[in-house]
Design an enzyme around this catalytic site. Structure first.
Site: not given
Length: 335
Positions: A49-51, A234, A245
């Site tokens: 996860r995490g852009a 993101d 988020k």
């Protein structure tokens, strides 16, 4: 700041290795695979996860889709591209990386060389993100005018990128320079990326921190315990509206009321110049189970309706500055 105890993503000897972030902080479990479907599932499950990290993983996945392929390679590539593109609709880095790999594939006259060419391109994307994270952290030092107490939301550190992180990277670099006194980490409902992941990183880095429930941020500000807020993003629209988020917009509104600077830290690959404003950002809806269950244990009634957007969009007028690897951008934002 270069902590070798953990990493989000690594590619060696034909395999992608990634840390399953759903098991943190209790278990550090690494998954090794050369199957693009397993990587796609990992992105969907938020194991990855995490852009920026999603984009890097997607690039490696597309390269692996043509590993050891000689017949039907174009069909295999298209199938993998479509599959990975469906994983997370909001993170623009995913589509940026997929686009780079697709352009490289389509430009090949000899598709038998696809794996090596695409793998090198994926490694370039990974290396580029490491460099961008470093520059973001250095540029972010300019937002500190004293030793500060910083509040952050979700996780925008080493676990979310290929390098040292965006928001957490800025915080860690500023800490090294003696400009951070303490970090307040929102727990970040519903999946607790703050209390599980950001706290995990801050602990590894030796940075003083406290975890608080998301709705306690207002009290911290009211008591004068927060000097600035830094989060990741993101997707950033051309006018500076930023998707991050869920809960980030709340913080920006609180900062505006309490006259506290609110900053976004993100690489330029997160800026979507094709989307004029935040109204054009597609916000992903997550499963109701992420609200109604914790560690698969039901905490409310199964049949209750749930509103579960993964992100919210912060209007540009609430953002003090956007920290990128190029520079610190101030309003009016025109990317």
């Amino acid at each position: 700041m270069n902590n070798s105890d953990f990493f989000a993503l690594s590619f060696n000897s034909g395999y992608l290795t990634f840390l399953d972030q759903t098991k943190l902080p209790g278990i550090e479990d690494y998954v090794q695979t050369d199957d693009y479907e397993r990587i796609a599932v990992g992105i969907e499950r938020l194991e990855i996860r995490g852009a920026p990290a999603i984009g890097i993983a997607a690039a490696y996945a597309l390269a692996l889709a043509v590993k050891n392929k000689t017949v039907g390679i174009e069909e295999d590539f298209d199938k993998a591209y479509s599959r990975i593109a469906r994983t997370r609709p909001t993170a623009v880095n995913l589509f940026y990386a997929l686009g780079v790999i697709k352009t490289s594939f389509e430009s090949l006259s000899d598709k038998s060389k696809a794996y090596d060419v695409l793998l090198n391109k994926a490694k370039e994307i990974h290396s580029d993100d490491i460099d961008k994270c470093r520059k973001i952290s250095e540029n972010g030092l300019a937002v500190f005018n004293k030793k500060s107490r910083v509040l952050t939301h979700c996780n925008a550190g080493m676990l979310a990128t290929g390098g040292m992180g965006t928001a957490v990277g800025v915080i860690a670099y500023a800490f090294e320079k003696g400009m951070v006194e303490k970090v307040y980490a929102d727990e970040t409902r519903p999946l607790f990326q703050g209390s599980r992941l950001t706290a995990f990183e801050l602990d590894k880095l030796g940075i003083p921190f406290s975890i608080q429930i998301d709705s306690a941020a207002a009290v911290l500000m009211q008591k004068g315990l927060v000097d600035l807020v830094i989060t990741g993003a993101d997707r950033i629209a051309a006018n500076g509206d930023s998707a991050n988020k869920i809960g980030t917009y709340n913080l920006a509104v609180l900062c505006n009321y309490h006259k506290i600077p609110f900053y976004i830290a993100a690489p330029t690959s997160t800026i979507d110049t094709g989307t004029e404003t935040g109204a054009g950002i597609k916000v992903e809806e997550r499963s109701k189970d992420e609200i109604t269950r914790i560690n698969n244990s039901l905490i409310t009634k199964e049949h209750f309706n749930v509103f579960s957007p993964a992100f919210d969009v912060t209007p540009n007028e609430l953002i003090t500055g956007i920290i990128t690897e190029e520079k610190l951008h101030y309003p009016p934002y025109k990317f």
